[in-house]
Design a protein around this motif. Structure first.
Motif, PDB file in Angstrom:
ATOM      1  N   TYR A  32      -0.353  -3.214 -20.770  1.00 59.68           N
ATOM      2  CA  TYR A  32       0.098  -2.064 -19.667  1.00 59.68           C
ATOM      3  C   TYR A  32      -0.919  -1.758 -18.949  1.00 59.68           C
ATOM      4  O   TYR A  32      -0.735  -1.055 -17.716  1.00 59.68           O
ATOM      5  CB  TYR A  32       0.781  -1.219 -20.679  1.00 59.68           C
ATOM      6  N   VAL A  33      -2.172  -1.501 -19.515  1.00 58.86           N
ATOM      7  CA  VAL A  33      -3.132  -0.989 -18.530  1.00 58.86           C
ATOM      8  C   VAL A  33      -3.428  -1.732 -17.395  1.00 58.86           C
ATOM      9  O   VAL A  33      -3.774  -1.495 -16.062  1.00 58.86           O
ATOM     10  CB  VAL A  33      -4.624  -0.908 -19.288  1.00 58.86           C
ATOM     11  N   PHE A  34      -3.495  -3.189 -17.459  1.00 58.64           N
ATOM     12  CA  PHE A  34      -3.675  -4.239 -16.458  1.00 58.64           C
ATOM     13  C   PHE A  34      -2.147  -4.286 -15.466  1.00 58.64           C
ATOM     14  O   PHE A  34      -2.756  -4.137 -14.217  1.00 58.64           O
ATOM     15  CB  PHE A  34      -3.786  -5.477 -16.838  1.00 58.64           C
ATOM     16  N   ILE A  35      -1.203  -3.874 -15.969  1.00 64.14           N
ATOM     17  CA  ILE A  35      -0.089  -3.726 -15.128  1.00 64.14           C
ATOM     18  C   ILE A  35       0.114  -2.663 -14.283  1.00 64.14           C
ATOM     19  O   ILE A  35       0.185  -2.398 -13.106  1.00 64.14           O
ATOM     20  CB  ILE A  35       1.380  -3.861 -15.959  1.00 64.14           C
ATOM     21  N   PHE A  36      -0.537  -1.414 -14.983  1.00 63.09           N
ATOM     22  CA  PHE A  36      -0.828  -0.025 -14.203  1.00 63.09           C
ATOM     23  C   PHE A  36      -1.874  -0.424 -13.158  1.00 63.09           C
ATOM     24  O   PHE A  36      -1.591   0.236 -11.942  1.00 63.09           O
ATOM     25  CB  PHE A  36      -1.157   1.131 -15.030  1.00 63.09           C
ATOM     26  N   VAL A  37      -2.869  -1.163 -13.536  1.00 63.42           N
ATOM     27  CA  VAL A  37      -4.033  -1.014 -12.556  1.00 63.42           C
ATOM     28  C   VAL A  37      -3.513  -1.957 -11.166  1.00 63.42           C
ATOM     29  O   VAL A  37      -3.654  -1.495  -9.950  1.00 63.42           O
ATOM     30  CB  VAL A  37      -5.147  -1.647 -13.058  1.00 63.42           C
ATOM     31  N   LEU A  38      -2.624  -3.015 -11.722  1.00 64.17           N
ATOM     32  CA  LEU A  38      -2.089  -3.857 -10.262  1.00 64.17           C
ATOM     33  C   LEU A  38      -0.987  -3.170  -9.651  1.00 64.17           C
ATOM     34  O   LEU A  38      -1.249  -3.138  -8.245  1.00 64.17           O
ATOM     35  CB  LEU A  38      -1.398  -5.061 -11.094  1.00 64.17           C
ATOM     36  N   ILE A  39      -0.326  -2.178 -10.214  1.00 61.84           N
ATOM     37  CA  ILE A  39       0.635  -1.389  -9.511  1.00 61.84           C
ATOM     38  C   ILE A  39      -0.137  -0.306  -8.556  1.00 61.84           C
ATOM     39  O   ILE A  39      -0.080  -0.361  -7.359  1.00 61.84           O
ATOM     40  CB  ILE A  39       1.636  -0.613 -10.563  1.00 61.84           C
ATOM     41  N   PHE A  40      -1.090   0.339  -8.988  1.00 55.81           N
ATOM     42  CA  PHE A  40      -2.020   1.134  -8.361  1.00 55.81           C
ATOM     43  C   PHE A  40      -2.609   0.373  -7.288  1.00 55.81           C
ATOM     44  O   PHE A  40      -2.673   0.808  -6.003  1.00 55.81           O
ATOM     45  CB  PHE A  40      -3.081   1.647  -9.218  1.00 55.81           C
ATOM     46  N   MET A  41      -3.257  -0.638  -7.385  1.00 50.45           N
ATOM     47  CA  MET A  41      -4.049  -1.219  -6.323  1.00 50.45           C
ATOM     48  C   MET A  41      -2.851  -1.908  -5.166  1.00 50.45           C
ATOM     49  O   MET A  41      -3.129  -2.048  -4.101  1.00 50.45           O
ATOM     50  CB  MET A  41      -4.473  -2.681  -6.881  1.00 50.45           C
ATOM     51  N   ARG A  42      -1.759  -2.348  -5.777  1.00 50.89           N
ATOM     52  CA  ARG A  42      -0.656  -2.798  -4.843  1.00 50.89           C
ATOM     53  C   ARG A  42      -0.308  -1.719  -3.843  1.00 50.89           C
ATOM     54  O   ARG A  42       0.086  -2.015  -2.717  1.00 50.89           O
ATOM     55  CB  ARG A  42       0.865  -3.232  -5.770  1.00 50.89           C
ATOM     56  N   PHE A  43      -0.439  -0.283  -4.335  1.00 52.50           N
ATOM     57  CA  PHE A  43      -0.089   0.628  -3.381  1.00 52.50           C
ATOM     58  C   PHE A  43      -0.990   1.293  -2.683  1.00 52.50           C
ATOM     59  O   PHE A  43      -1.152   2.091  -1.813  1.00 52.50           O
ATOM     60  CB  PHE A  43       0.789   1.882  -4.334  1.00 52.50           C
ATOM     61  N   SER A  44      -2.447   0.710  -2.991  1.00 49.03           N
ATOM     62  CA  SER A  44      -3.649   1.130  -2.117  1.00 49.03           C
ATOM     63  C   SER A  44      -3.766   0.315  -1.179  1.00 49.03           C
ATOM     64  O   SER A  44      -3.679  -1.063  -1.300  1.00 49.03           O
ATOM     65  CB  SER A  44      -4.817   1.173  -3.338  1.00 49.03           C
ATOM     66  N   LYS A  45      -4.003   0.781  -0.130  1.00 44.46           N
ATOM     67  CA  LYS A  45      -4.136   0.055   1.117  1.00 44.46           C
ATOM     68  C   LYS A  45      -5.293  -0.888   1.274  1.00 44.46           C
ATOM     69  O   LYS A  45      -5.316  -2.317   1.533  1.00 44.46           O
ATOM     70  CB  LYS A  45      -4.471   1.270   2.409  1.00 44.46           C
ATOM     71  N   SER A  46      -6.361  -0.522   0.625  1.00 45.18           N
ATOM     72  CA  SER A  46      -7.647  -1.600   0.608  1.00 45.18           C
ATOM     73  C   SER A  46      -7.437  -2.714  -0.421  1.00 45.18           C
ATOM     74  O   SER A  46      -8.223  -3.556  -0.414  1.00 45.18           O
ATOM     75  CB  SER A  46      -8.981  -0.662   0.364  1.00 45.18           C
ATOM     76  N   TYR A  47      -6.747  -2.337  -1.485  1.00 41.33           N
ATOM     77  CA  TYR A  47      -6.681  -3.444  -2.551  1.00 41.33           C
ATOM     78  C   TYR A  47      -5.156  -4.093  -2.715  1.00 41.33           C
ATOM     79  O   TYR A  47      -4.898  -4.778  -3.581  1.00 41.33           O
ATOM     80  CB  TYR A  47      -6.947  -2.752  -3.901  1.00 41.33           C
ATOM     81  N   LYS A  48      -4.400  -3.784  -1.594  1.00 45.75           N
ATOM     82  CA  LYS A  48      -2.994  -4.479  -1.678  1.00 45.75           C
ATOM     83  C   LYS A  48      -3.273  -6.097  -1.723  1.00 45.75           C
ATOM     84  O   LYS A  48      -2.485  -6.831  -2.672  1.00 45.75           O
ATOM     85  CB  LYS A  48      -2.304  -4.190  -0.337  1.00 45.75           C
ATOM     86  N   LYS A  49      -3.934  -6.802  -0.901  1.00 48.58           N
ATOM     87  CA  LYS A  49      -4.320  -8.288  -1.169  1.00 48.58           C
ATOM     88  C   LYS A  49      -4.814  -8.490  -2.403  1.00 48.58           C
ATOM     89  O   LYS A  49      -4.573  -9.813  -2.888  1.00 48.58           O
ATOM     90  CB  LYS A  49      -5.238  -8.676   0.103  1.00 48.58           C
ATOM     91  N   VAL A  50      -5.833  -7.842  -3.047  1.00 49.45           N
ATOM     92  CA  VAL A  50      -6.471  -8.192  -4.397  1.00 49.45           C
ATOM     93  C   VAL A  50      -5.257  -8.286  -5.273  1.00 49.45           C
ATOM     94  O   VAL A  50      -5.341  -9.052  -6.271  1.00 49.45           O
ATOM     95  CB  VAL A  50      -7.470  -7.321  -4.363  1.00 49.45           C
ATOM     96  N   SER A  51      -4.503  -7.295  -5.231  1.00 52.40           N
ATOM     97  CA  SER A  51      -3.368  -7.093  -6.216  1.00 52.40           C
ATOM     98  C   SER A  51      -2.416  -8.398  -6.076  1.00 52.40           C
ATOM     99  O   SER A  51      -1.881  -9.000  -7.335  1.00 52.40           O
ATOM    100  CB  SER A  51      -2.592  -5.924  -6.316  1.00 52.40           C
ATOM    101  N   GLN A  52      -2.184  -8.616  -4.965  1.00 51.78           N
ATOM    102  CA  GLN A  52      -1.257 -10.120  -4.738  1.00 51.78           C
ATOM    103  C   GLN A  52      -1.999 -11.359  -5.343  1.00 51.78           C
ATOM    104  O   GLN A  52      -1.265 -12.130  -5.905  1.00 51.78           O
ATOM    105  CB  GLN A  52      -1.053 -10.170  -3.401  1.00 51.78           C
ATOM    106  N   LYS A  53      -3.223 -11.418  -4.926  1.00 52.32           N
ATOM    107  CA  LYS A  53      -4.202 -12.484  -5.443  1.00 52.32           C
ATOM    108  C   LYS A  53      -3.971 -12.617  -6.993  1.00 52.32           C
ATOM    109  O   LYS A  53      -3.979 -13.764  -7.515  1.00 52.32           O
ATOM    110  CB  LYS A  53      -5.567 -12.402  -4.861  1.00 52.32           C
ATOM    111  N   ALA A  54      -4.185 -11.394  -7.543  1.00 54.05           N
ATOM    112  CA  ALA A  54      -4.350 -11.269  -8.959  1.00 54.05           C
ATOM    113  C   ALA A  54      -2.911 -11.527  -9.845  1.00 54.05           C
ATOM    114  O   ALA A  54      -2.822 -12.352 -10.747  1.00 54.05           O
ATOM    115  CB  ALA A  54      -4.647  -9.881  -9.475  1.00 54.05           C
ATOM    116  N   VAL A  55      -1.872 -11.368  -9.187  1.00 57.35           N
ATOM    117  CA  VAL A  55      -0.890 -11.773  -9.591  1.00 57.35           C
ATOM    118  C   VAL A  55      -0.312 -13.226  -9.555  1.00 57.35           C
ATOM    119  O   VAL A  55       0.190 -13.785 -10.579  1.00 57.35           O
ATOM    120  CB  VAL A  55       0.744 -10.809  -9.012  1.00 57.35           C
ATOM    121  N   ILE A  56      -0.949 -13.645  -8.514  1.00 63.40           N
ATOM    122  CA  ILE A  56      -0.863 -15.178  -8.241  1.00 63.40           C
ATOM    123  C   ILE A  56      -1.555 -15.883  -9.270  1.00 63.40           C
ATOM    124  O   ILE A  56      -1.153 -16.933  -9.880  1.00 63.40           O
ATOM    125  CB  ILE A  56      -1.161 -15.456  -6.566  1.00 63.40           C
TER     126      ILE A  56
END
Length: 170
Positions: A32-56
């Motif tokens: 759940y910590v990892f999911i929260f981090v990914l969600i936070f990153m998804r809505f962060s302008k500078s980390y949006k692509k990183v979150s997408q790559k992490a999910v892939i």
């Protein structure tokens, strides 16, 4: 050797309730910590692509997990031996550890883009793997192998993405 290291770690379980509680918490809830981090990153302008790559990367490791489970079975430690189990577990194959695959896939992808934050996530991933041994669900080789698979998958996907971006820009 694998069982010796497992036994060294696992025999510590059941001796100290606060540590057992912490290991159970990490083993069951760290995702759940990892999911929260990914969600936070998804809505962060500078980390949006990183979150997408992490999910892939996590999705790809899940696919690899399914493939390995189809052709390889390794009994969990508690199936073959009398070991301490702190929480119930499925009786499926011990290798690879799905928990470990997922957290290492995400933490490695983050590490490739931000060393400090990625290092923190890697420490959480190492704790996750350790907790899976502590609670009696996996051997150390399951954790090491899963961490290796997830790390290599994330690195490979990052390299493929970089090459694709290079050729698309030309």
């Amino acid at each position: 050797m694998n069982y010796k290291v497992f036994k060294t770690i696992n025999q510590l379980s059941g001796r100290c309730s606060p540590i057992d509680w912490l290991m159970i918490l990490i083993s069951n809830k760290i995702r759940y910590v990892f999911i929260f981090v990914l969600i936070f990153m998804r809505f962060s302008k500078s980390y949006k692509k990183v979150s997408q790559k992490a999910v892939i990367s996590a999705g790809m490791t899940l696919f690899i997990h399914i493939l390995i489970k189809m052709v390889y079975f390794k009994p969990r430690p508690f199936v073959k031996r009398q070991v301490g189990i702190l929480i119930p577990s499925k009786m499926d194959s011990s290798f690879p550890s799905k928990h470990t695959l997922l957290v290492f896939a995400v933490s490695t992808t983050i590490f490739l883009y931000n060393r400090i934050f990625g290092s923190i996530m890697w420490v959480l991933s190492l704790l996750t793997g350790f907790s899976r041994i502590w609670v009696g669900h996996h051997y150390p080789s399951d954790i090491i192998g899963s961490a290796f698979i997830a790390t290599m998958t994330s690195i490979l996907l990052d390299k493929i993405s970089s090459c694709t971006n290079y050729f698309v820009r030309r």
